[in-house]
Design an enzyme around this catalytic site. Structure first.
Site, PDB file in Angstrom:
ATOM      1  N   TYR A 139      54.025   5.914  24.260  1.00  0.00           N
ATOM      2  CA  TYR A 139      54.345   7.155  23.548  1.00  0.00           C
ATOM      3  C   TYR A 139      53.470   8.278  24.092  1.00  0.00           C
ATOM      4  CZ  TYR A 139      54.842  10.578  19.775  1.00  0.00           C
ATOM      5  OH  TYR A 139      55.082  11.721  19.051  1.00  0.00           O
ATOM      6  N   ASP A 234      47.629   9.231  30.209  1.00  0.00           N
ATOM      7  CA  ASP A 234      47.669   9.784  28.859  1.00  0.00           C
ATOM      8  C   ASP A 234      46.584   9.058  28.058  1.00  0.00           C
ATOM      9  OD1 ASP A 234      48.039  10.461  26.252  1.00  0.00           O
ATOM     10  OD2 ASP A 234      50.203  10.065  26.215  1.00  0.00           O
ATOM     11  N   LYS A 262      43.347  13.854  19.919  1.00  0.00           N
ATOM     12  CA  LYS A 262      42.766  13.007  18.856  1.00  0.00           C
ATOM     13  C   LYS A 262      41.239  13.159  18.726  1.00  0.00           C
ATOM     14  CE  LYS A 262      46.858  10.369  18.255  1.00  0.00           C
ATOM     15  NZ  LYS A 262      47.852   9.700  19.055  1.00  0.00           N
TER      16      LYS A 262
HETATM   17  C1  LIG Z   1      49.106  10.518  19.518  1.00  0.00           C
HETATM   18  C2  LIG Z   1      49.480  10.452  20.924  1.00  0.00           C
HETATM   19  C3  LIG Z   1      50.130  11.521  21.569  1.00  0.00           C
HETATM   20  C4  LIG Z   1      50.622  12.729  20.831  1.00  0.00           C
HETATM   21  O1  LIG Z   1      49.584  13.473  20.295  1.00  0.00           O
HETATM   22  P1  LIG Z   1      49.925  14.500  19.091  1.00  0.00           P
HETATM   23  O2  LIG Z   1      48.616  15.164  18.833  1.00  0.00           O
HETATM   24  O3  LIG Z   1      50.421  13.651  17.978  1.00  0.00           O
HETATM   25  O4  LIG Z   1      50.950  15.431  19.611  1.00  0.00           O
HETATM   26  C5  LIG Z   1      50.357  11.438  22.922  1.00  0.00           C
HETATM   27  N1  LIG Z   1      49.970  10.358  23.617  1.00  0.00           N
HETATM   28  C6  LIG Z   1      49.356   9.298  23.043  1.00  0.00           C
HETATM   29  C7  LIG Z   1      48.937   8.149  23.874  1.00  0.00           C
HETATM   30  C8  LIG Z   1      49.097   9.314  21.676  1.00  0.00           C
HETATM   31  O5  LIG Z   1      48.522   8.244  21.118  1.00  0.00           O
END
Ligand SMILES: *Cc1c(COP(=O)(O)O)cnc(C)c1O
Length: 422
Positions: A139, A234, A262
């Site tokens: 994701y 990511d 995060k």
């Molecule tokens: C949470 C998450 C996102 C998205 O971040 P948001 O702040 O919710 O837009 C993207 N990549 C990874 C791996 C994530 O865990």
């Protein structure tokens, strides 16, 4: 009855501002949190819960951390947004570049979604190519090019994974199984001059936790670079979580671009993306790739984020976090085994997840083949006993520095009884 959640459902789609909060995959209605402190959530119904969601990753230092709160209060005195460069941005950029080995220049944004979206545009601008490779079950946020799932011809084109994503967009995203180098090689051979970048969670944590096998990551980077494509890590979830420098530090691998979020917001909305200066310099105003944000580099958010990062640097809690998490995993393992229920409990540092499967889970197909129906009774029983796990079989659990030895021992006790009662 006009409960708070009923009122929410009248005016907010599904009653929530992010779908997984709605408890749809575990049944029932979500509780509503009034306040959070340390490793606990306090609900509007007066329940105190030990929290293993950690606001989905950010709360590595626990909720309402006193240092972060003080930093936000301090920043608040000076104003909430300036619309000009500010000192926090410089400090934050220096901190990130120091902590994350591959980042020479960085730009702040407001969410992880924005970070990965900007990485994709930048990779396309840099390589002058259009296609992106992503992996099934990873994701990267909710923007169009990455809300794509594997098509029937999995090696060729993706299919939209959400209504409203156009087939044209999906056609530019190739979706592959994780941990499969042959599939990756094939995809590059079939689209050799067209792939701008691979984007991946280097340790996928949004389908449960899936570990890379052997030299998978190293080989993946090699293959991408052989075809002159970029590698985007990511690390929105894993950055500052697996180690200060994320998976790239842990694995000793240098991606071209990295997305963060995060933890670097300390509980406020922050994202960032960065990488080699040569690539980052293509961003406006220096280069032709446009990217902007009215509230990007926001002083309150960065005061929180800087304090979170500083604290992690100074206290280096990673070994202790690993130890506490290991205790929980061990007790889960023992209790499920005593009950005769097969589980896989992948763990790295303060992240772990529970798969009801009798062999290692390597990719999304394995995740879907696991006995997911076993999750919801476990989740509900644990919640009744005051332990909050993510309300979905596909999520990763998080331990924070506020989960003390006492809390962990109590949790283990409770979980053993919960599992025994299943
Ligand atoms: C949470 C998450 C996102 C998205 O971040 P948001 O702040 O919710 O837009 C993207 N990549 C990874 C791996 C994530 O865990």
């Amino acid at each position: 009855m006009d409960t708070l959640f009923n009122r929410a459902k009248k005016r907010i789609p599904g009653g929530v501002n992010s779908p997984v909060r709605a408890f749809r995959s575990v049944g029932g209605e979500p509780f509503i949190t009034e306040r959070a402190e340390g490793c606990h959530l306090y609900t509007t119904e007066g329940q105190k819960l030990t929290d293993f969601v950690g606001t989905w990753g950010p709360a590595i230092l626990g909720h309402n951390n006193p240092e972060i709160r003080a930093a936000v209060n301090g920043a608040l005195e000076k104003g909430t947004s300036f619309g000009t460069p500010n000192p926090y941005e410089v400090t934050m950029a220096e901190l990130i570049c120091e902590a994350v080995p591959s980042i020479e220049k960085v730009r702040m944004v407001n969410s992880g979604t924005e970070a990965t979206m900007s990485c994709i545009r930048l990779a396309r601008g840099f390589t002058q190519r259009e296609k992106i490779i992503k992996f099934e079950g990873c994701y990267h946020g909710h923007h169009d090019s990455l809300l794509v799932k594997a098509g029937s011809g999995a090696l060729t084109f993706g299919n939209p994974d959400s209504a409203g994503v156009t087939e044209g967009t999906a056609r530019d995203t190739v979706v592959l199984p994780y941990n499969d180098l042959d599939a990756l090689k094939n995809a590059f051979e079939q689209n050799s001059e067209e792939i701008a970048a691979i984007i991946l969670e280097p340790i996928p944590a949004n389908m449960g936790l899936v570990m890379p096998e052997g030299n998978y990551l190293k080989n993946l980077v090699e293959i991408a670079h052989n075809f002159s494509a970029l590698v985007i890590f990511d690390e929105v979830m894993s950055g500052f979580r697996v180690a200060l420098g994320g998976v790239q530090e842990w694995a000793g691998i240098t991606p071209d671009l990295t997305a963060l979020g995060k933890i670097i917001g300390g509980g406020l909305p922050v994202g960032a993306f960065g990488g080699r200066a040569e690539i980052m310099d293509l961003l406006a105003p220096d280069g032709p790739v446009y990217q902007a944000g009215t509230l990007s580099g926001n002083p309150l958010a960065l005061a929180a984020g800087i304090t979170a990062v500083n604290t992690l640097q100074n206290e280096s809690p990673y070994a202790k976090l690993d130890e506490m998490t290991q205790m929980i995993v061990d007790c889960l393992s023992e209790a499920f085994s005593a009950k005769g229920i097969a589980v896989q409990l992948p763990q790295i540092g303060s992240m772990f997840s529970i798969f009801f499967a009798d062999s290692a889970v390597r990719n999304f197909e394995d995740v879907m083949a696991s006995e997911r129906h076993r999750f919801s009774p476990f989740f509900s029983e644990a919640l009744k006993k005051g332990i909050f796990f993510p309300p979905s079989a596909f999520e990763t659990c998080f331990v924070s520095t506020a989960h003390t030895q006492d809390v962990v021992e109590q949790t283990c006790d409770t979980l053993s009884r919960v599992i025994q009662s299943l």
